[in-house]
Scaffold this motif. Structure first.
Motif, PDB file in Angstrom:
ATOM      1  N   UNK A  21      37.821 -47.469   9.275  1.00 18.66           N
ATOM      2  CA  UNK A  21      37.166 -47.965  10.475  1.00 18.66           C
ATOM      3  C   UNK A  21      37.692 -49.321  10.919  1.00 18.66           C
ATOM      4  N   UNK A  22      38.527 -49.930  10.140  1.00 17.69           N
ATOM      5  CA  UNK A  22      39.121 -51.200  10.552  1.00 17.69           C
ATOM      6  C   UNK A  22      40.391 -50.921  11.351  1.00 17.69           C
ATOM      7  N   UNK A  23      40.471 -51.488  12.545  1.00 12.73           N
ATOM      8  CA  UNK A  23      41.649 -51.213  13.378  1.00 12.73           C
ATOM      9  C   UNK A  23      42.586 -52.414  13.404  1.00 12.73           C
ATOM     10  N   UNK A  36      41.532 -55.052  15.811  1.00  9.78           N
ATOM     11  CA  UNK A  36      40.522 -55.987  15.337  1.00  9.78           C
ATOM     12  C   UNK A  36      41.132 -57.076  14.471  1.00  9.78           C
ATOM     13  N   UNK A  69      32.370 -51.588  -0.616  1.00  7.96           N
ATOM     14  CA  UNK A  69      32.608 -51.345   0.808  1.00  7.96           C
ATOM     15  C   UNK A  69      34.054 -50.961   1.078  1.00  7.96           C
ATOM     16  N   UNK A  91      33.761 -55.069   5.328  1.00 12.92           N
ATOM     17  CA  UNK A  91      32.553 -54.596   6.029  1.00 12.92           C
ATOM     18  C   UNK A  91      32.696 -53.157   6.486  1.00 12.92           C
ATOM     19  N   UNK A  92      33.873 -52.812   6.998  1.00  8.22           N
ATOM     20  CA  UNK A  92      34.008 -51.521   7.657  1.00  8.22           C
ATOM     21  C   UNK A  92      34.794 -50.485   6.870  1.00  8.22           C
ATOM     22  N   UNK A 151      34.689 -47.380   0.832  1.00 10.77           N
ATOM     23  CA  UNK A 151      34.027 -46.608   1.879  1.00 10.77           C
ATOM     24  C   UNK A 151      35.022 -46.093   2.898  1.00 10.77           C
TER      25      UNK A 151
END
Lengths: 193, 193
Positions: free
Chosen positions: A26-28, A31, A99, A21-22, A102
């Motif tokens: 942007x995925x940490x 998370x 994605x 998704x991210x 991305x």
DNA sequence: GAATTTTCGACCAAAAAATTCGAATATTTT
DNA sequence: AAAATATTCGAATTTTTTGGTCGAAAATTC
């Protein structure tokens, strides 16, 4: 209860959902960790780094796709349907995969190369599959294909046009329409019979 | 070429697209800027802060939704269809909007309050719309509703069950099925006639 | 060509994020 | 049950990112 290898897989699957998704950047780790209900530092017991997780995810997804496509082909008999189904599943999967790419594009050339390698391998496999499908159809006297290797190359190149680069506006593409149009040409050609 | 107000709108739309995918927190000013093909600092000529942009976006989207819903209602005649269409468009929009809320929940209570206010206003408007739709259907002798204000409240409360909180697993919800089930109950009730 | 509006790159402080580390806890082995 | 091993975790550290500032350059208007 479950061994290390299984837990790695669990991490891969969970992280994969978030990545898809991210994107990578942007995925940490926080998370991923909290999605797994575990401390962030515990993840480092299973993987060296975020990059290593990402690579494992990409590898894993590539395998999933490979299996899904194989199953798809086997699920129907007619050569036309085999190709049609293959091509549709492929398109859907690539849409989803886009994605991942991305938010990589800034710097991380490393990942890019990694993905490129996996992709290259997949391309070679796909070519073999397409060749087989075409050959199969020719044997059954459904296709008029004399050199399946050559035609497979044409089909694969055509399909590449459906892999959506990030800077395209998805909504304006109408991928399904395009794909149907491509299939029409592929099966029927544009020459008067 | 275009004036300041128009440019603000352009920013709002572009930023809105990014926010709607990544949520407030994960959207960076750099991204908004480069999507607009302009320097990051230039944006600050039009907006004071990222928050201000976000608020403008939410406001803008709320208006879009309002218009879309109004159009939807007007596009059909039958009272049943009016409600059915309204309710479907509403659900789709809320699904999309739920991304905005994403990644706000940590701290930023401020935004939360801001959104709550907009939301409250929208709720009041919606109640009026629902009351009208019900009244309209009653006048046409399609609905058996004596107190449209009262029934509107019931309908709105029911619809709230479709607003997906973040911690729900979307895939398991089958929102459309649920909505259809709700409409069945709404129109036909569960009592034997 | 002066005044005003708009853009931009360099810079900064603060926040966030990845990774490390040592200690605590659980599990297995002996 | 003690020793050894495997796993988890919170706090600390380092690195990167990011929102926002500022003054100077373009561009535009007057």
């Amino acid at each position: 209860m479950i061994n290390k290898e299984e837990f790695r897989k669990k991490i891969i699957i969970t992280a994969g959902q978030i990545f898809s998704h991210y994107g990578f950047k942007k995925t940490t780790m926080d998370e991923i960790a909290s999605a797994l209900k575990m401390g962030k530092s515990s993840i480092y017991y299973y993987f060296e780094s975020k990059e290593e997780i990402f690579e494992a995810v990409v590898l894993y997804e590539a395998n999933l796709l490979r299996n899904e496509l194989t199953t798809t082909i086997k699920s129907v008999e007619s050569p036309v349907e085999k190709i049609r189904n293959y091509v549709f599943v492929r398109m859907k999967s690539f849409e989803k995969l886009s994605n991942y790419y991305n938010a990589i594009f800034d710097k991380n050339l490393d990942h890019f190369e990694f993905i490129e390698n996996i992709r290259a391998k997949y391309d070679r496999e796909e070519l073999a599959i397409l060749r087989l499908l075409l050959y199969h159809g020719a044997r059954k006297k459904v296709f008029n294909v004399t050199n399946s290797e050559y035609t497979a190359l044409a089909v694969q190149t055509t399909l590449k046009g459906l892999e959506v680069p990030l800077f395209w506006k998805k909504k304006e593409l109408h991928l399904e329409d395009r794909l149907n149009a491509i299939l029409d040409v592929l099966f029927n050609g544009i020459l008067k019979k």
